[in-house]
Scaffold this active site. Structure first.
Site, PDB file in Angstrom:
ATOM      1  N   CYS A  18       3.213   1.999   2.923  1.00 18.52           N
ATOM      2  CA  CYS A  18       4.455   1.233   3.003  1.00 18.52           C
ATOM      3  C   CYS A  18       5.654   2.081   2.592  1.00 18.52           C
ATOM      4  O   CYS A  18       6.729   1.965   3.162  1.00 18.52           O
ATOM      5  CB  CYS A  18       4.393   0.019   2.084  1.00 18.52           C
ATOM      6  N   ASP A  40      12.119 -30.696 -13.499  1.00 18.40           N
ATOM      7  CA  ASP A  40      11.374 -30.468 -14.732  1.00 18.40           C
ATOM      8  C   ASP A  40      12.109 -29.560 -15.704  1.00 18.40           C
ATOM      9  O   ASP A  40      11.761 -29.511 -16.872  1.00 18.40           O
ATOM     10  CB  ASP A  40      10.017 -29.815 -14.428  1.00 18.40           C
ATOM     11  N   ASP A  70       7.148 -27.425 -12.605  1.00 17.28           N
ATOM     12  CA  ASP A  70       7.707 -26.425 -11.699  1.00 17.28           C
ATOM     13  C   ASP A  70       9.006 -26.861 -11.027  1.00 17.28           C
ATOM     14  O   ASP A  70       9.786 -26.027 -10.617  1.00 17.28           O
ATOM     15  CB  ASP A  70       6.690 -26.074 -10.608  1.00 17.28           C
ATOM     16  N   CYS A 113       0.835  -1.191   0.000  1.00 19.31           N
ATOM     17  CA  CYS A 113       0.000   0.000   0.000  1.00 19.31           C
ATOM     18  C   CYS A 113       0.876   1.250   0.000  1.00 19.31           C
ATOM     19  O   CYS A 113       2.089   1.181   0.115  1.00 19.31           O
ATOM     20  CB  CYS A 113      -0.882   0.015   1.231  1.00 19.31           C
ATOM     21  N   ASP A 163       3.420 -31.830 -14.994  1.00 15.39           N
ATOM     22  CA  ASP A 163       4.105 -32.387 -13.839  1.00 15.39           C
ATOM     23  C   ASP A 163       3.046 -32.396 -12.742  1.00 15.39           C
ATOM     24  O   ASP A 163       2.035 -31.713 -12.850  1.00 15.39           O
ATOM     25  CB  ASP A 163       5.282 -31.481 -13.479  1.00 15.39           C
TER      26      ASP A 163
END
Lengths: 49, 725
Positions: free
Chosen positions: B13, B625, B621, B10, B417
């Site tokens: 921050c 892979d 992922d 936001c 996967d």
């Protein structure tokens, strides 16, 4: 038509000013953070100091 | 120093972060870039240690990670600035020359004097020549490189067209002619630069997101120096170092366990979800998650760890073997460039034979070059790509490779996967519905005080994200706290004073006999369940057993159906055990699946599919892979994927839904159709315009109208790639 002799360079000059303004803005990183500025304006923490 | 900062959400921050860092003594500058979530800090030499900045951020609730921009990213940033500067110059020049040209065109049909026209032409030349020399560089350089390599690319006809148009216009202007083509040349550059800049900006955005993620993942390791434990960046770990690995941390480097017992999750490396029990003497690999006990580790290979090395070697092989699918644009330009050049040459020869003067014949030939200037053609594909990647971005997909859209569109087989791809990367509470809501909330809030992976999974259920005061974690056992005066305990059954959970069968052969150090017994292979773990909670006299498991992505079933409806063949190739893969395949209705595959075996399967003439889309992922992603025709990977894997994927999708995979295929297919349409439009335009040019009837006005008309047409058509919305 002689008016063109100085109107034309004038128009070009104005255009060039715009161009250089943009290049300067680009170089000084004003396009580096396009989302932050809109939010920074909301914070008031510069007031009390 | 540059820091990638996590947790910015936001406007407030910005102030909080900058304020906290600026309050440190010695800090001279702190500026947060909200767009790419990076903090720039500068401080007086020796005034403070960088660690102080990190802890200052932590007190505000943010995590900072030192960020070293990759060379490639810096180069791309420089390239983007260059393109934008070229675009600005071309835009400025195009606008001013148009102003002059429109005056000349209207003057030509009314009463402009030749002197005024010459003056306007010279003024145009004055703007156009330096502007083209500056803004045309990206095209000239690329064309030059292609010519040096004895090849033709799209930039060759572009450069030739621009240079010839400018040269001819200059000669014509010197001869007081009626027509000059400065506007055409500069407008062409301007249009093309727009396409290229947009394309570049899109890719850079992807790169920044990926770079931040890489920095966030680079964590610290705890190294023994003498008798003390010191936190060091993972990059600084060397072979021979002794490291401490606490529960809930990832193993930072390959090594041999010296002391301690624990269970580790190697799913990131092998895809296997069942945890492996390890004791002293066991070998562990970087990237494994340490579950239950504290380990001391003697590092055998750091940085480019042995196992990762092996995978990278496979990866290189797969990437080099990948048949470079020729891009549609390249194919078009390969046909286009010679045809244009031959047509222009034939026009020249034809007019000479017909008895025209050399000057007229040359002008007509150059007019052919200009009118066929690949404005429409060069915009036809990039415009669709930019619009389509924008559509993909809104669908939470970020493209890594520019030509991925075309390859995605051609895919006819999807290989998934399992772990982290079909299932969520992090375990979830799976029996939330069967539990008392209030009890679950109390357990989840209590779990906030623990770093144990199962507790972290449980804590996601907490709607009120405030830990209880006075919660104490007993290492290896659990957490306890007083809630409203009653003792609450979260951890192993024994810790909670409960009988062992009824659904932990003794047959868990792949598991360790639950040691005293493991405060959460894990079980694998329970009837059709794939690797559920349980965590126990007692509160006063109430108690609950919470099952935590890898669960399917919430929309996996619908996505699989949607993909099948598009005529794609689906299959699962997983590194996980067959018992874990089977239920997932059954749930999704995917008949073709294989488990227990090593990376090399996965590649072999994919190669086999490719030999059968299939176009394979691989979605995966894990580190295991990465090579198969490179081997497949096109690949997708979730944002939670391992670094190497993400770098290898053609596109990355965000969020915990699987829907982006189906969206990606849909958007890519639509884009591909539009690209073909646009190429036909451009060809049609040339079919009409070229005969006019050969006949020698093209004036600058006609050239400008035809060029902007056709560019506008393909751009508008490209906008349809946004999709119905």
């Amino acid at each position: 038509m002689n008016v063109i002799i100085y109107l034309l360079p004038l128009a070009l000059g104005l255009g060039l000013i715009g161009l250089f303004a943009f290049l300067w803005a680009l170089k000084s990183g004003q396009y580096g953070d396009v989302d932050g500025a809109a939010l920074r304006v909301l914070s008031d923490d510069d007031l009390e100091k | 120093m540059e820091l990638a900062v996590d947790g910015i959400s936001c406007a407030a921050c910005i102030g909080r972060i900058e304020g906290a860092v600026k309050r440190l003594p010695g800090v001279t500058e702190a500026r947060l870039n909200y767009t790419n979530r990076r903090l720039h800090v500068a401080w007086a030499d020796g005034a403070l240690r960088p660690a102080q900045i990190l802890s200052a951020l932590e007190t505000q609730g943010y995590r900072g990670h030192p960020f070293v921009p990759l060379r490639a990213e810096q180069e791309e940033a420089a390239e983007a600035r260059k393109l934008t500067r070229c675009l600005a110059v071309a835009g400025f020049a195009a606008m001013n020359i148009m102003l002059l040209s429109v005056s000349v065109w209207s003057g030509n049909v009314t009463d402009i004097t030749p002197e005024t026209r010459d003056f306007f032409h010279w003024a145009s030349a004055l703007i156009a020549l330096p502007a083209a020399a500056y803004a045309g560089r990206p095209f000239f350089a690329s064309a030059w490189r292609a010519l040096k390599a004895r090849a033709l690319n799209m930039d060759v006809p572009i450069s030739l067209g621009v240079i010839l148009a400018l040269g001819m216009s200059l000669v014509e202007t010197a001869n007081h002619a009626e027509h000059a083509y400065f506007d055409s040349a500069i407008m062409l550059l301007f249009f093309l630069l727009i396409g290229r800049t947009l394309d570049h900006a899109m890719r850079r955005k992807t790169r920044a997101v990926a770079g931040n993620l890489a920095a966030l993942r680079a964590d610290t390791a705890h190294r023994f120096v003498g008798g003390e434990v010191v936190s060091v960046p993972v990059a600084a770990v060397k072979a021979g170092d002794k490291l401490l690995v606490r529960p809930g941390e990832r193993v930072p480097a390959d090594g041999v366990v010296q002391t301690g017992n624990s269970e580790i999750d190697e799913s990131l490396i092998t895809g296997e979800t069942a945890r492996r029990a390890i004791a002293s003497g066991a070998t562990v690999y970087a990237g494994s998650m340490n579950y239950s006990g504290t380990l001391t580790l003697l590092v055998t290979a750091a940085g480019g760890a042995a196992l990762i090395d092996e995978i990278e070697r496979l990866l290189e092989k797969a990437a080099s073997a990948k048949s470079r699918a020729m891009r549609l644009a390249d194919r078009a330009s390969r046909v286009y460039a010679p045809v244009v050049h031959v047509t222009a040459a034939l026009t020249l020869a034809g007019w000479l034979i017909a008895g025209a003067s050399a000057h007229d014949a040359l002008i007509t030939a150059i007019a052919v070059l200009i009118i066929t200037c690949p404005c429409a053609l060069a915009l036809a594909i990039p415009a669709v790509q930019v619009v389509a990647s924008g559509a993909l971005f809104r669908a939470n997909i970020i493209l890594n490779a520019g030509d991925a859209i075309e390859r995605l569109a051609e895919a006819d087989t999807v290989v998934f996967d399992k772990t982290g791809t079909l299932t969520l990367p992090e375990p979830r509470v799976v029996n939330a519905g069967a539990l008392d809501v209030e009890l679950l909330q109390k357990a989840a809030r209590l779990a906030l005080s623990s770093r144990h992976p199962l507790a972290v999974a449980l804590s996601r259920e907490a709607t009120l994200r405030a830990p209880y005061d006075g919660a104490v974690e007993e290492p290896g056992q659990g957490v306890h706290a007083l809630i409203d005066g009653l003792e609450a305990r979260l951890g192993s059954a024994m810790f909670c004073g409960l009988a062992p959970s009824p659904f932990v069968p003794a047959q868990a052969g792949t598991q360790s006999p639950t040691t005293g150090a493991a405060w959460v017994p894990a079980c694998a292979g329970t009837n059709g369940d794939f690797g559920a773990s349980s965590i126990h909670f007692s509160y006063g006299r109430q108690s609950a057993t919470i099952a935590i498991n890898q669960s399917l992505r919430p929309d996996a079933v619908e996505t699989v159906q949607a993909l099948r409806a598009r005529g794609l063949d689906l299959m699962i190739l997983s590194g996980d055990r067959d018992e874990a893969v089977a239920p997932v395949a059954a749930m999704l209705g995917i008949d073709v699946w294989q488990g227990g595959l090593k990376p090399a075996a996965k590649i072999a399967r994919i190669e086999e599919l490719k030999r059968q003439g299939r176009r394979v889309l691989m979605v995966g992922d894990g580190l295991n892979d990465a090579p198969s992603l490179a081997a497949a025709d096109v690949s997708l990977s979730p944002i939670s994927a391992a670094d190497v894997t993400q770098a290898q994927a053609d596109a990355v999708f965000l969020g915990e839904r699987l829907k982006p995979v189906a969206d990606a295929v849909a958007i890519a297919r639509r884009a591909r159709r539009l690209m073909a349409e646009n190429l036909w439009l451009a060809a049609l335009y040339n079919l009409v315009a070229v005969p006019v040019a050969i006949a020698g009837l093209v004036t600058p006005l006609i050239a400008a109208l035809a060029m902007s008309g056709s560019s506008l047409l393909v751009t508008v058509n490209a906008l349809r790639a946004r999709g119905p919305r």
